[in-house]
Design an enzyme around this catalytic site. Structure first.
Site, mmCIF file in Angstrom:
data_model
loop_
_atom_site.group_PDB
_atom_site.id
_atom_site.type_symbol
_atom_site.label_atom_id
_atom_site.label_comp_id
_atom_site.label_asym_id
_atom_site.label_seq_id
_atom_site.Cartn_x
_atom_site.Cartn_y
_atom_site.Cartn_z
ATOM 1 N N ASP A 81 0.822 -1.207 0.000
ATOM 2 C CA ASP A 81 0.000 0.000 0.000
ATOM 3 C C ASP A 81 0.861 1.263 0.000
ATOM 4 O O ASP A 81 0.482 2.276 -0.595
ATOM 5 C CB ASP A 81 -0.925 0.008 1.213
ATOM 6 N N ASN A 155 -4.522 8.767 1.943
ATOM 7 C CA ASN A 155 -4.972 8.148 3.190
ATOM 8 C C ASN A 155 -5.343 9.175 4.248
ATOM 9 O O ASN A 155 -6.496 9.271 4.650
ATOM 10 C CB ASN A 155 -3.879 7.231 3.761
ATOM 11 N N ARG A 183 -5.850 17.969 23.659
ATOM 12 C CA ARG A 183 -4.523 17.547 24.104
ATOM 13 C C ARG A 183 -4.452 16.052 23.876
ATOM 14 O O ARG A 183 -5.266 15.280 24.395
ATOM 15 C CB ARG A 183 -4.299 17.886 25.581
ATOM 16 N N ALA A 199 -6.101 5.458 11.080
ATOM 17 C CA ALA A 199 -7.334 5.841 11.770
ATOM 18 C C ALA A 199 -8.015 4.638 12.413
ATOM 19 O O ALA A 199 -8.578 4.734 13.506
ATOM 20 C CB ALA A 199 -8.284 6.531 10.794
ATOM 21 N N LEU A 200 -7.966 3.494 11.751
ATOM 22 C CA LEU A 200 -8.593 2.291 12.293
ATOM 23 C C LEU A 200 -7.877 1.832 13.558
ATOM 24 O O LEU A 200 -8.517 1.422 14.532
ATOM 25 C CB LEU A 200 -8.586 1.183 11.239
ATOM 26 N N ALA A 220 -4.919 8.822 21.318
ATOM 27 C CA ALA A 220 -4.672 8.825 22.758
ATOM 28 C C ALA A 220 -4.983 10.190 23.370
ATOM 29 O O ALA A 220 -4.093 10.849 23.939
ATOM 30 C CB ALA A 220 -3.226 8.407 23.051
#
Length: 315
Positions: A81, A155, A183, A199-200, A220
């Site tokens: 990819d 992407n 934050r 993102a997944l 996070a």
């Protein structure tokens, strides 16, 4: 659709590949055998193998990206990819359909398995295919109101903290409207294509490629209530760096920029799509099942996958 011999096919392989490497030469020979004209991207060459490769070019030509953009009718990209994304960006504002041969690990964008090139590649180029448009992101890094960097991403665009220091601090606005202060370790702005990538892994949703949308996914976050959100494709997103050290701005994780406090990242969806060409047996959900290991015990499927077990989306 009738056969199209004489069409010009551009072949892209991973940078530094040997001119004697069997895989891409096998593809070139298969294309020539089926009366296609072939240009092989010279981006795969390096200083050590360029001269030998030029001598070994029989029936095809090594070509620059400029020549390929002018002459190619289709582009066949061999690799994973990452290789696909890198070459897709080079052809982003053309109408050249892109077709991938998977030589990587997952291969969300590269449909044809290396053990199924013949006859699938020729069948696809001769019309047994599914055409699809994918939109990409345009991203600008602004400092004191001036654009200092301008890139595209198929992407995602990722703003992340540096290797030194704590979290990055960001202010996010959509179409001029304040959305939130964040934050976090970072923030991902993803296309539907990128929703199965970084993102997944950050708990973002999967968006079907036909959806006209953008996903914003915190990485996070300090406040656990900061959740992913899907936005319409026409939105303009502005992200201001309000704190943090050595903040990075990454485009498909290929092109990287360094942002300072006060800098802005402006992201929009391009109006010009990238065109993908899938084999006629392509099944998006079969691809997800295979790549994401859904369904521990695959069942028999009785449609265009030739009645074989659900073991590949382009088998």
């Amino acid at each position: 659709m009738p056969k199209t011999p004489g069409k010009c096919i551009a072949v892209f392989a991973k940078h530094g590949a040997s001119h004697r490497q069997d895989s891409w030469r096998t593809v070139v020979e298969l294309l020539l055998k089926n009366q296609f004209k072939v240009l092989v991207s010279d981006s795969m060459l390096n200083a050590r193998n360029a001269a030998a490769a030029e001598k070994a070019a029989v029936g095809f030509k090594f070509a620059s990206i400029e020549e390929i953009r002018k002459k190619a009718d289709y582009a066949v990209i061999m690799g994973g990819d990452g290789t696909f994304l890198g070459n897709a960006r080079k052809l982003a504002d053309t109408h050249i359909p892109l077709l991938g041969i998977n030589q990587g690990r997952l291969g969300f964008l590269t449909d044809i398995r290396s053990d199924d090139i013949d006859p699938t590649l020729i069948e696809t180029l001769n019309g047994d295919s599914i055409s699809e448009s994918r939109h990409y992101l345009t991203g600008q890094l602004l400092r004191n109101g001036k654009v200092i960097a301008d890139h595209i991403a198929l992407n995602d665009v990722v703003i992340s903290r540096g290797i030194v220091g704590g979290m990055v601090e960001l202010r996010v606005e959509v179409d001029g409207h304040f959305m939130y202060d964040l934050r976090a370790d970072g923030l991902i702005v993803s296309t539907p294509t990128g929703s199965t990538a970084y993102a997944l892994s950050a708990d973002g949703p999967i968006l079907h490629p036909s959806l006209a949308g953008i996903v914003i996914v915190p990485v996070a976050p300090h406040a656990l209530t900061n959740r992913p959100i899907a936005l319409p494709q026409h939105c303009s997103i502005t992200i201001t760096v309000t704190g943090g050290k050595q903040t990075g701005v990454h485009f498909d994780m290929h092109t990287n920029e360094r942002a300072k406090v006060g800098d802005q990242v402006r992201i929009e969806v391009s109006q010009k799509p990238i065109h993908l060409l899938h084999p006629g047996r392509y099944d998006y959900f079969a691809m997800l099942r295979q790549k994401l290991h859904w369904s521990a015990t695959p069942t028999e499927v009785g449609h265009r996958t030739r009645g074989l077990r659900d073991s590949g989306h382009a088998k």
